[in-house]
Enzyme design. Sequence first.
Site, PDB file in Angstrom:
ATOM      1  N   ARG A  41       0.805  -1.225   0.000  1.00 44.61           N
ATOM      2  CA  ARG A  41       0.000   0.000   0.000  1.00 44.61           C
ATOM      3  C   ARG A  41       0.839   1.277   0.000  1.00 44.61           C
ATOM      4  O   ARG A  41       0.550   2.216  -0.748  1.00 44.61           O
ATOM      5  CB  ARG A  41      -0.931   0.050   1.233  1.00 44.61           C
ATOM      6  CG  ARG A  41      -2.225  -0.679   1.042  1.00 44.61           C
ATOM      7  CD  ARG A  41      -2.723  -1.194   2.362  1.00 44.61           C
ATOM      8  NE  ARG A  41      -1.826  -2.238   2.801  1.00 44.61           N
ATOM      9  CZ  ARG A  41      -1.953  -3.528   2.444  1.00 44.61           C
ATOM     10  NH1 ARG A  41      -2.963  -3.896   1.722  1.00 44.61           N
ATOM     11  NH2 ARG A  41      -1.075  -4.433   2.833  1.00 44.61           N
ATOM     12  N   LYS A  68      26.391  -4.382  -6.013  1.00 39.03           N
ATOM     13  CA  LYS A  68      27.843  -4.263  -6.237  1.00 39.03           C
ATOM     14  C   LYS A  68      28.520  -3.664  -5.007  1.00 39.03           C
ATOM     15  O   LYS A  68      29.646  -3.168  -5.094  1.00 39.03           O
ATOM     16  CB  LYS A  68      28.127  -3.371  -7.438  1.00 39.03           C
ATOM     17  CG  LYS A  68      27.539  -3.864  -8.739  1.00 39.03           C
ATOM     18  CD  LYS A  68      27.849  -2.855  -9.842  1.00 39.03           C
ATOM     19  CE  LYS A  68      27.155  -3.202 -11.131  1.00 39.03           C
ATOM     20  NZ  LYS A  68      27.220  -2.079 -12.097  1.00 39.03           N
TER      21      LYS A  68
HETATM   22  C1  NCD Z   1       2.210  -0.841   8.178  1.00 38.32           C
HETATM   23  C2  NCD Z   1       3.712  -0.687   8.246  1.00 38.32           C
HETATM   24  O1  NCD Z   1       4.423  -0.912   7.291  1.00 38.32           O
HETATM   25  O2  NCD Z   1       4.139  -0.290   9.315  1.00 38.32           O
HETATM   26  N1  NCD Z   1       1.756  -1.035   6.887  1.00 38.32           N
HETATM   27  C3  NCD Z   1       1.406   0.053   6.155  1.00 38.32           C
HETATM   28  O3  NCD Z   1       2.233   0.815   5.747  1.00 38.32           O
HETATM   29  N2  NCD Z   1       0.111   0.276   5.953  1.00 38.32           N
HETATM   30  C4  NCD Z   1       1.659  -1.795   9.124  1.00 38.32           C
HETATM   31  C5  NCD Z   1       2.242  -3.167   9.238  1.00 38.32           C
HETATM   32  O4  NCD Z   1       3.167  -3.537   8.556  1.00 38.32           O
HETATM   33  O5  NCD Z   1       1.699  -3.893  10.069  1.00 38.32           O
END
Ligand code: NCD
Length: 277
Positions: A41, A68
């Site tokens: 996302r 590298k």
């Molecule tokens: C979150 C993250 O990367 O911290 N994901 C996100 O960006 N929506 C939540 C998660 O990984 O649990």
Amino acid sequence: MKHLLSIDDLTKEEIDRIINRKHLTKVPKIIGTLFFEPSTRTKLSFHTAAYKIGGNVIDLPENSSQKKGESEEDTVKTMSLYANILVIRHPDAGRVAELANYSNVPVINAGDGNNEHPTQALIDLATINQYQCRDTKDITILLTGDLYYSRTINSLLKILSKSDYKIKYLLTDKVKTPPDNVTYIKPTEIKYYIEKVDVLYMTRPQKERWERERFELQDFVLTNELANRMKVRSMILHPFPRNNEIAPEVDKNIRSVYFQQMKNGVDIRAALINHLH
Ligand code: NCD
């Protein structure tokens, strides 16, 4: 030049401007994304945001010169000579801030270890505002899941402390910086509190950051039976990805707003890009 490394970098006025999407004008620019940790996302919504404001994207390839032996510092420096803004995710807390020192352009922290995920917090607050009844600022928020290791929770607590909400918190785990007005409950006790909740914010087990197994996190799975006991005007949020903590049957529940939350990521990130550049 202004970076967004933490929610601490934004004033209340700036937060309001971004979450109210005041900057959705087309200002074409090139967004460079460097993800040293998995993402669906965050990366794709930044790319979509870039296209939506008439910009374009360069993404650090899998097969970059890091293979590298090139340093992350040189990689960041290079991409900052090509892009107008950089979006960086890194598994180590504090590392995005260090790398920002090597950038000639603004850097947005897209998540650094268990530290912060400020753009997710902007999206979360925008989504809460979207669904919260306008005439009351007194709300009860239940945060559940792997709160201690979650950077989204850390940033969410910071942004909520800068908001107009007067919040009663129910937490099922310790957090790095506890808010005022908090009651700690066990995951198995959620069923006794769920009727009072305006916002239920859930997180997945952050296993990649664990030092030991956390079996207690398996004690809560949100089903429709439980969700239906929440107020009709309440909301269920989750930054995603989810594991098993929300049963898929809950997706169609009127209180489930996590897909709208996901969708809000595009416009909020577009507004942020324009705000910073
Ligand atoms: C979150 C993250 O990367 O911290 N994901 C996100 O960006 N929506 C939540 C998660 O990984 O649990």
